[in-house]
Design a protein around this motif. Structure first.
Motif, PDB file in Angstrom:
ATOM      1  N   VAL A   1       0.857  -1.187   0.000  1.00 13.40           N
ATOM      2  CA  VAL A   1       0.000   0.000   0.000  1.00 13.40           C
ATOM      3  C   VAL A   1       0.891   1.233   0.000  1.00 13.40           C
ATOM      4  O   VAL A   1       1.914   1.254   0.677  1.00 13.40           O
ATOM      5  CB  VAL A   1      -0.925   0.038   1.232  1.00 13.40           C
ATOM      6  CG1 VAL A   1      -1.783   1.307   1.220  1.00 13.40           C
ATOM      7  CG2 VAL A   1      -1.809  -1.194   1.308  1.00 13.40           C
ATOM      8  N   ASP A   2       0.520   2.235  -0.721  1.00 14.76           N
ATOM      9  CA  ASP A   2       1.034   3.601  -0.755  1.00 14.76           C
ATOM     10  C   ASP A   2       0.948   4.166  -2.162  1.00 14.76           C
ATOM     11  O   ASP A   2       0.402   5.222  -2.370  1.00 14.76           O
ATOM     12  CB  ASP A   2       2.458   3.759  -0.220  1.00 14.76           C
ATOM     13  CG  ASP A   2       2.483   4.032   1.282  1.00 14.76           C
ATOM     14  OD1 ASP A   2       1.395   4.206   1.865  1.00 14.76           O
ATOM     15  OD2 ASP A   2       3.573   4.062   1.867  1.00 14.76           O
ATOM     16  N   GLY A   3       1.554   3.460  -3.141  1.00 15.76           N
ATOM     17  CA  GLY A   3       1.469   3.937  -4.517  1.00 15.76           C
ATOM     18  C   GLY A   3       2.352   5.118  -4.803  1.00 15.76           C
ATOM     19  O   GLY A   3       2.058   5.913  -5.695  1.00 15.76           O
ATOM     20  N   GLY A   4       3.464   5.248  -4.069  1.00 18.49           N
ATOM     21  CA  GLY A   4       4.425   6.290  -4.372  1.00 18.49           C
ATOM     22  C   GLY A   4       5.140   6.007  -5.682  1.00 18.49           C
ATOM     23  O   GLY A   4       5.110   4.877  -6.192  1.00 18.49           O
ATOM     24  N   CYS A   5       5.789   6.998  -6.229  1.00 17.02           N
ATOM     25  CA  CYS A   5       6.455   6.813  -7.523  1.00 17.02           C
ATOM     26  C   CYS A   5       7.471   5.660  -7.487  1.00 17.02           C
ATOM     27  O   CYS A   5       7.485   4.841  -8.412  1.00 17.02           O
ATOM     28  CB  CYS A   5       7.100   8.115  -7.967  1.00 17.02           C
ATOM     29  SG  CYS A   5       5.893   9.460  -8.191  1.00 17.02           S
ATOM     30  N   PRO A   6       8.318   5.535  -6.453  1.00 16.14           N
ATOM     31  CA  PRO A   6       9.227   4.380  -6.403  1.00 16.14           C
ATOM     32  C   PRO A   6       8.461   3.060  -6.293  1.00 16.14           C
ATOM     33  O   PRO A   6       8.874   2.054  -6.878  1.00 16.14           O
ATOM     34  CB  PRO A   6      10.068   4.634  -5.145  1.00 16.14           C
ATOM     35  CG  PRO A   6       9.974   6.106  -4.910  1.00 16.14           C
ATOM     36  CD  PRO A   6       8.594   6.482  -5.339  1.00 16.14           C
ATOM     37  N   GLY A   7       7.350   3.052  -5.561  1.00 16.38           N
ATOM     38  CA  GLY A   7       6.558   1.842  -5.425  1.00 16.38           C
ATOM     39  C   GLY A   7       5.909   1.434  -6.731  1.00 16.38           C
ATOM     40  O   GLY A   7       5.865   0.245  -7.085  1.00 16.38           O
ATOM     41  N   VAL A   8       5.389   2.413  -7.473  1.00 21.19           N
ATOM     42  CA  VAL A   8       4.801   2.114  -8.782  1.00 21.19           C
ATOM     43  C   VAL A   8       5.874   1.567  -9.722  1.00 21.19           C
ATOM     44  O   VAL A   8       5.624   0.629 -10.491  1.00 21.19           O
ATOM     45  CB  VAL A   8       4.125   3.367  -9.374  1.00 21.19           C
ATOM     46  CG1 VAL A   8       3.644   3.090 -10.793  1.00 21.19           C
ATOM     47  CG2 VAL A   8       2.955   3.805  -8.505  1.00 21.19           C
TER      48      VAL A   8
END
Length: 336
Positions: free
Chosen positions: A254-261
Motif C-alpha cells: 500500500v502507498d502507490g508512491g512513484c518508487p513503489g509504482v
C-alpha cells in the motif's frame, strides 16, 4: 480510480475559493518521519498550499516511525507558538490522544492525515485514504491472482509496529478480509487462526525492517508464497530477503508512491494500493485557513467518519472483478 475521482470531486466541495487565510495564520505539520518519501510528499503539498494561502507553516517529524515522544513535544510547541491548526500523522494513535485533546482545548484545530486517531473523533477531522479498502483491494487481487492455489497459500504479514496504530490495523485486516481470511477481532492484527498465515513481523515501515521481518518469517517457513506489506519500502526489503534466499513470492503493498509504482512495473511488487498524501496535506492547510478565517471545521465524506481522499489499485496484471489502473496511469498520479 473511481475512488480517487470521488475524492477530487469532494475537494471542490471543500475548496476555499474566495476564502483567504487570516494574516499571519500559523499552522504545523507533524509527520512520523521526514525521510519516508510518503511524508516528504505530504510536506511538499502542505508547504506549497501554505505559500499559496499565506499560512505560516512549521514542520516537525519523529526521528523514526514510532517516535511518539517527539510528536507530543511538537504538538506542545505548536500550541505555545499560537498555531491555529495542526496536521498530524500519529505514530501512536492511542497515546497521542491526550496531547491532541490539550491542543483542541486550547482552540487549535487538529486534523489527522492518513492515520486516524483512536478513537477517530479525538481529532477534529481526518483526511485519509480508506485504509481498510486499500488493504482489501490488494487482498482481493492476490486471491484472484492465485486462483485455486489461494486455499493453500502461505502468507507472511509484514506490519508496521507493535503499537498497532490504526493505519497498521486497517490495512492488515483489509488485506485478510479481501483474501478471504477470518480476521477474528477486526480491531487488531495477529490474533487470526487461519493456518495459511505463517506469522506477523513488524518492519517500522522501512526497507531494513522489511528485510529483517521477511528473513524471520522465511526461517519459520521457507515456502512462503504471498507477502503482505504495510508499505512499499518494507516491500522492497522483503523482496531483497526473498532474492537472497533464492525464493519468489507474490508481494502486495500500500502507498502507490512513484518508487513503489516503479517496483510494480519492474515486477518487485505485484500490486499496490495508491493513496494521495499531497492531496491530504493540501486539503489540511486549506481547512486550517478556513478555520482561521471564520471558524468553520471540515466535514467528513458522506457515510464515513473521515474525509476520503481516494484510493486506486495499481497493477500491470489486472484480474477480473477487481478494478485497477496500470503503472503508466499510476505513475501519472503517484502521490498527487
Amino acid at each position: 480510480m473511481k475512488k480517487f475521482l470521488t475524492g477530487t470531486v469532494a475537494l471542490a466541495c471543500l475548496s476555499l475559493m474566495g476564502a483567504a487565510a487570516q494574516a499571519n495564520t500559523a499552522a504545523c505539520l507533524i509527520t512520523k518521519t521526514d525521510t519516508n518519501p510518503f511524508f516528504v510528499k505530504m510536506k511538499e503539498g502542505a508547504t506549497a498550499k501554505a505559500a499559496e494561502l499565506g499560512v505560516d507553516l512549521k514542520t516537525y517529524a519523529g526521528k523514526v516511525d514510532g517516535d511518539h515522544e517527539s510528536q507530543v513535544a511538537a504538538i506542545e510547541a505548536c500550541v505555545a507558538d499560537g498555531a491555529k491548526g495542526i496536521l498530524l500523522t500519529a505514530s501512536d494513535t492511542k497515546a497521542i490522544v491526550d496531547a491532541v485533546k490539550a491542543a483542541r482545548d486550547a482552540g487549535v484545530l487538529v486534523i489527522a492525515l492518513d492515520t486516524p486517531l483512536d478513537p477517530i473523533d479525538a481529532a477534529d477531522a481526518t483526511f485519509a485514504t480508506d485504509n481498510f479498502l486499500a488493504g482489501e483491494l490488494i487482498g482481493k487481487w492476490a486471491a484472484a491472482k492465485m486462483g485455486a492455489d489461494a486455499a493453500n497459500a502461505k502468507i507472511a504479514m509484514l506490519d508496521l509496529s507493535i503499537a498497532q496504530p490504526s493505519v497498521d490495523v486497517l490495512r492488515d485486516q483489509g488485506f485478510l478480509t479481501g483474501f478471504g481470511i477470518d480476521t477474528a477481532d477486526i480491531n487488531k492484527w495477529g490474533d487470526e487462526t487461519d493456518p495459511r498465515i505463517v506469522g506477523n513481523e513488524v518492519t517500522s515501515g522501512n526497507e531494513e525492517g522489511g528485510l529483517k521481518a521477511m528473513e524471520a518469517l522465511l526461517a519459520k517457513d521457507p515456502d512462503i508464497n504471498v507477502v503482505y506489506t504495510i508499505n512499499e519500502p518494507s516491500a522492497a526489503g522483503a523482496f531483497e530477503a526473498l532474492k537472497a534466499a533464492g525464493k519468489t513470492a507474490l508481494i502486495v503493498s500500500v502507498d502507490g508512491g512513484c518508487p513503489g509504482v516503479a517496483d510494480v512495473k519492474d515486477g518487485v511488487i505485484g500490486a499496490t494500493s495508491q493513496q494521495y498524501p499531497l492531496l491530504m496535506a493540501s486539503l489540511g492547510i486549506e481547512a486550517i485557513a478556513k478555520f482561521a478565517a471564520d471558524g468553520t471545521k471540515p466535514m467528513p465524506t458522506e457515510g464515513k467518519a473521515f474525509f476520503d481522499t481516494g484510493v486506486a489499485l495499481i497493477t500491470d496484471q489486472p484480474v477480473e472483478g477487481v478494478e485497477s489502473i496500470d503503472t503508466a496511469k499510476g505513475t501519472d498520479l503517484c502521490w498527487g
